[in-house]
Design a protein around this motif. Structure first.
Motif: not given
Lengths: 170, 830
Positions: B692, B696, B726-729, B731-734
């Motif tokens: 993960h 990122a 990048p913040s959590a917002a 990035l996608p769910n992998f």
């Protein structure tokens, strides 16, 4: 110098501080609360996030004098008095939501405030809710899962004993 | 995948193996409760604090430095200039002279006569607290005489170029060349180029990146007799110790380096830093413990950067799609100085451009160039992301050129499963792999066919939000490294790793490792390995690391080496312990060693199951030493040093679907699937986390991050406001999965996972962006593919495509326009 009265993790402190002193430096250098860390100098990273009267603040963006009369919770005060992990701490451990752990204190306290505001956030709501906290290790996926799991645990009341630690207690 | 393993802890015939279990990490307990030992937490009696004045100029002669006013400031104990340290500071070491004639201009920690990049240390203030030290910096007076900046690598190599270092002949540090004909690993490249049916050339740009570990660097030094103890936020305490001893001319046995909790590294803390040297010099001069902790903006300016290459790539193929030759020419920006492995980073990529494909001929030429920017060095992947990006991008371009499906082109040319072990055109032998299996699984998880149909539908109705699909079928080399290979590449050190296992009297186990984790979870993973090897409970194993006194031998953590080198050293040490224990057990059980079975931590006499000795009993027997075999020393402890015979070669298939808003240029990852083959897995929870995090960082190179310098050499991305992590917002769910092809070159069958996600993901994302924009005739978008660049590509591409259906390369932004001019028209030999 200005006098401040502040409760940090349940202990009352009275100190004379320079008016320019940031809360994070007060915590780290005067109180020895080094669990709270500094990750940047522009309030972007959120590593220094603490709760002030139950609401998350970036302690690099708050003056120590502004904390006068408040109750501050840091990562060191998140566990219960008996050492029981707060549901957010437990979930971060369970979901492997940390690697180096430097962002973790701030991330967990931001999560506490998010869950106070929204006890059952969707994935997108968690991602938006922790946008002010940067993590370089995890890619956030496990952090999002941990926040949601913590919310579930707190809703289920599986650990009521630790929950009051993040409430305003002053 | 499910991250948490729910297998029962015990099976009928004993406990389940620890290896493969999703053990929650031992490391977490202190990290989630704030009981951490970050270097900046350290407070020593009498400690003084250091602040560093840094150059605001990219290139200037220092004509005068006056610190006298700073000394008048309250609380200031001392202030130093480069002149004060000139005779004692040595040079920041470069351990990788890649060619015999490589030019290393020297790298003072504190600038003496000249500054060569913005952020270089110029003067130092020491005070009783950090605030006083920082306040006094403004009282220092420095006179600079400006010199011309050197920013563009190609112009820097021109005969009349301004020089970064006046005492060198040019801005070229080295030219490193590999050619398969000359090396005997393939055909001569020139013949293949001359005879090519199809030739395609592209220029790709690897932007400059910043590792941006979350914990800023910090160093504390305690003078101790003729030596000192250093705590530092480093990945490499062992290398640092040796290098500090050499740099500062202090006997190595008088130097102790401790890496306490370290908050991320990603290659960025694989260094001997000017700040570490300065802190040691100050502490030794004053005879007091001294601390330096950088601010984030100091970190972004002065900690080493990564990537920054111009890549000119030529690929040749037959018309049926069989690739034949690969010709790579790199310009690699070293920045102002050579640091620890600066020149080695692009050279490591030399062996990876051919990737998983069967080329007949290959050439790699890399020119290392000095500029007036922050030095570059290792950043997650170090040479391999650059190579993977170039090959995976140009395979897409070749597919378009030939009119062949992108995945079919790859399948046609990759090493087939039955062809392993396979020796590549650059001479590496890949031991195992199954590209077919990983790809098939990835395509299935991705829903490739449905997404292709959706893409066609969106194109046909001219949807303003277009869909792009990107592929990256990658491999990498992990486990740095076989010492003989490092020797052949002129690296100064070896690539072995060490471990010691100590059996305590109560049966508990201490594992001393030379690896130096900073987030990777070695305490947990090494405990799992040892629990299986010795048959002791996971909880009974303690892992010791990160202090050259308690863990005296090691080469630290980088290059996805910790498990495949350090983990094997742990296995070998454990096997030595078992061999010793077997001898003792045979003695105590009055049996022959050959008649003993060892399982679940006990030696049992064959055919007499009640007759056994556990490891704990044997540990105590050795402690008491009352009854040992004749001549046996009273110890079960063992030490092992492992030097790998080969690299390991993880691989995988990464697929990215991206939605590009053609009106705003904004890209959103819709779906990301990766199937990685990293061999056997010790802890799937930790592996998932590594993947993960790697994704990122690779995605961030594709879409978000870039260190930008203006025309005067100022770093304009010198804070987290401007350098976009990048913040959590963002990035996608992998979606992740694995296939398993055991490595055949180590007993655990493991391959390494720390860098895979970063190496693989960047081209998958950029290929997806470009794929979305193909209808506009666009064949490249420079990284990071920001909304502005994508929008410019669409705008310029749409205009240009009417005149030039062959396509355009859209490189937005003025800062790179000078590099234009080699867009894609060479593919027209068809």
């Amino acid at each position: 110098m200005t006098r401040v009265n502040v409760t940090v993790d349940g202990t009352a402190y009275t100190d004379e501080v320079e008016p320019r002193l940031l809360l994070v430096h007060y915590l780290r250098e005067q109180l020895g609360k080094v669990g709270t860390v500094v990750g940047c100098d522009t309030s972007n990273c959120g590593a220094c996030t603490v709760l002030m009267d139950g609401l998350s603040v970036k302690s690099c963006s708050v003056l120590a004098v502004q904390a006068d009369g408040t109750s501050v919770t840091t990562v060191e005060g998140l566990s219960g008095p008996d050492g029981a992990l707060h549901p957010v701490q437990q979930a971060f451990h369970d979901k492997h939501a940390l690697q180096c752990g430097f962002c973790t204190p701030g991330m967990m306290l931001a999560a506490c405030d998010l869950l106070r505001d929204n006890p059952d956030p969707s994935e997108d709501e968690v991602r938006e809710g922790i946008e002010g906290n940067l993590c370089r290790c995890t890619g956030y996926q496990n952090i999002v899962a941990a926040v949601q799991a913590a919310g579930q645990a707190m809703r289920a009341g599986t650990d009521g004993s630790a929950a009051p630690a993040v409430q305003a207690s002053a | 995948m499910t991250a948490v393993d729910d297998r029962p802890d015990t099976a009928a015939d004993g406990p389940a193996p620890e290896i493969g279990k999703a053990r929650k990490r031992k490391e977490d307990a202190h990290l989630i409760t704030g009981r951490t030992t970050w270097t900046d937490n350290m407070v020593l009696p009498g400690m003084v604090h250091i602040a560093i004045l840094r150059s605001p100029m990219a290139h200037a002669r220092i004509t005068a430095v006056d610190v006298s006013a700073a000394l008048e400031r309250p609380g200031v104990l001392a202030a130093y200039t480069g002149r004060d340290f000139a005779e004692i500071q040595g040079n920041i070491p470069c351990a990788w002279p890649v060619t015999p004639d490589m030019v290393n201009p020297g790298h003072p920690s504190l600038a003496v006569d000249q500054v060569n990049h913005v952020g270089e240390a110029v003067a130092v203030v020491v005070a009783r607290d950090k605030t006083a030290a920082q306040d006094a910096l403004e009282a220092i007076d420095v006179d600079y005489e400006q010199l011309p900046v050197v920013l563009d690598m190609e112009r820097a190599l021109a005969p009349d170029a301004d020089l970064v270092h006046g005492h060198t002949e040019s801005n070229r540090s080295f030219t490193w060349i590999f050619e398969s004909g000359g090396a005997g690993t393939g055909e001569p490249i020139q013949e293949v180029l001359d005879q090519a049916e199809v030739t395609l050339s592209r220029r790709f740009l690897q932007q400059r990146l910043i590792p941006a570990f979350m914990e800023p660097r910090s160093t504390v030094v305690q003078p101790d007799g003729e030596g000192f103890v250093m705590w530092s936020a480093t990945q490499v305490p062992h290398i640092l110790r040796t290098m500090l001893a050499l740099t500062l001319n202090v006997p190595e046995h008088k130097v102790r380096v401790i890496a306490p909790d370290v908050g991320g590294g990603f290659g960025g803390k694989l260094q001997v830093t000017p700040e570490e040297v300065i802190t040691a010099l100050v502490a030794r001069k004053l005879g007091k413990p001294a601390k330096y902790t950088e601010s984030r903006s100091e970190s972004l300016m002065s900690a080493h950067h990564g990537r920054d290459q111009i890549q000119d790539i030529t690929i040749t193929a037959r018309r049926d799609g069989t690739v034949t030759g690969l010709d790579v020419h790199l310009y690699a920006d070293m920045g102002a100085y050579l640091r620890l492995v600066s020149p080695g980073v692009p050279v490591l990529g030399a062996f990876m451009f051919n990737s998983i494909y069967k080329f007949a001929a290959y050439r790699f030429v890399c020119e290392g160039v000095f500029t007036t920017k922050t030095p570059t060095d290792a950043y997650r992947g170090a040479g391999r992301p650059e190579a993977t990006f170039a090959i995976e991008r140009i395979m897409d371009e070749l597919a378009v050129e030939l009119g062949i499906d992108r995945m079919e082109l790859r399948r046609k040319n990759w090493i087939k499963h039955e062809e392993f072990p396979f020796t590549t055109v650059c001479g590496l032998t890949y031991d195992s792999g199954n590209y077919e299996a990983a790809t098939d699984r990835a395509l299935e998880l991705f829903g490739w066919d449905d997404l292709v149909a959706e893409q066609a539908e969106r194109r046909s109705r001219k949807d303003p939000v277009q869909l792009g699909l990107g592929i990256s079928t990658f491999t990498e080399m992990c486990g740095l490294a076989p010492s003989r290979v490092l020797g052949s590449l002129s690296y100064a050190a070896g690539g072995w790793e060490n471990a010691t296992i100590r059996m305590l009297a109560t049966g508990k186990v201490e594992v001393v490792t030379g690896t130096s984790p900073h987030g990777q979870g070695h305490e947990t993973a090494w405990s799992q390995i040892v629990a299986d090897q010795l048959g002791v409970p996971f909880e009974d194993v303690e892992v010791i690391h990160g202090d050259t006194q308690s863990s005296p031998r090691g080469l630290d953590s980088y290059g996805s080496r910790s498990l495949v080198v350090g983990g094997i050293a742990v296995v070998n040490a454990a096997q030595k312990v078992v061999a010793k224990a077997r001898r003792l057990a045979a003695h105590l059980l009055e049996a022959s060693e050959d008649d003993l079975d060892f399982a679940n931590g006990s030696f049992t006499v064959k055919g007499a199951p009640g007759n056994s000795k556990s490891m704990a009993e044997l540990a105590f027997a050795v402690f008491s030493a009352h009854d040992l075999p004749e001549g046996m020393e009273p110890s079960l402890d063992a030490d092992a040093t492992f030097d790998p015979e080969n690299f390991s070669f993880p691989h995988g298939t990464h697929l990215c679907a991206i939605e590009v808003d053609t009106e705003t240029g904004f890209s959103t990852i819709r779906r990301y699937v990766c199937v990685d083959d990293i061999g056997e897995v010790i802890n799937p929870l930790i592996v998932e986390g590594q993947v993960h995090g790697g994704l990122a960082q690779g995605i961030a190179q594709a879409l978000y991050e870039e260190a930008v310098y203006d025309d005067e050499g100022n770093l304009t991305t010198g804070s987290f406001v401007d350098y976009l992590l990048p913040s959590a917002a963002d990035l996608p769910n992998f979606v992740t999965d694995r296939t398993v092809s055991r490595s055949t070159t180590n007993p655990l069958g493991v391959k390494g996972v720390g860098e895979a996600g970063t190496i693989a993901s960047t081209p998958a994302v950029v290929n997806a962006v470009v794929d979305a924009l193909r209808p506009w005739g666009i064949t490249d978008v420079q990284m990071p593919c920001t909304p502005e660049r994508v929008w410019r590509a669409i705008t310029q591409g749409a205009e240009k495509s009417e005149r030039d259906p062959g396509g355009t390369v859209a490189w937005g932004g003025a800062s790179t326009s000078s590099s234009d001019g080699s867009s894609a028209s060479e593919g027209d030999q068809l």
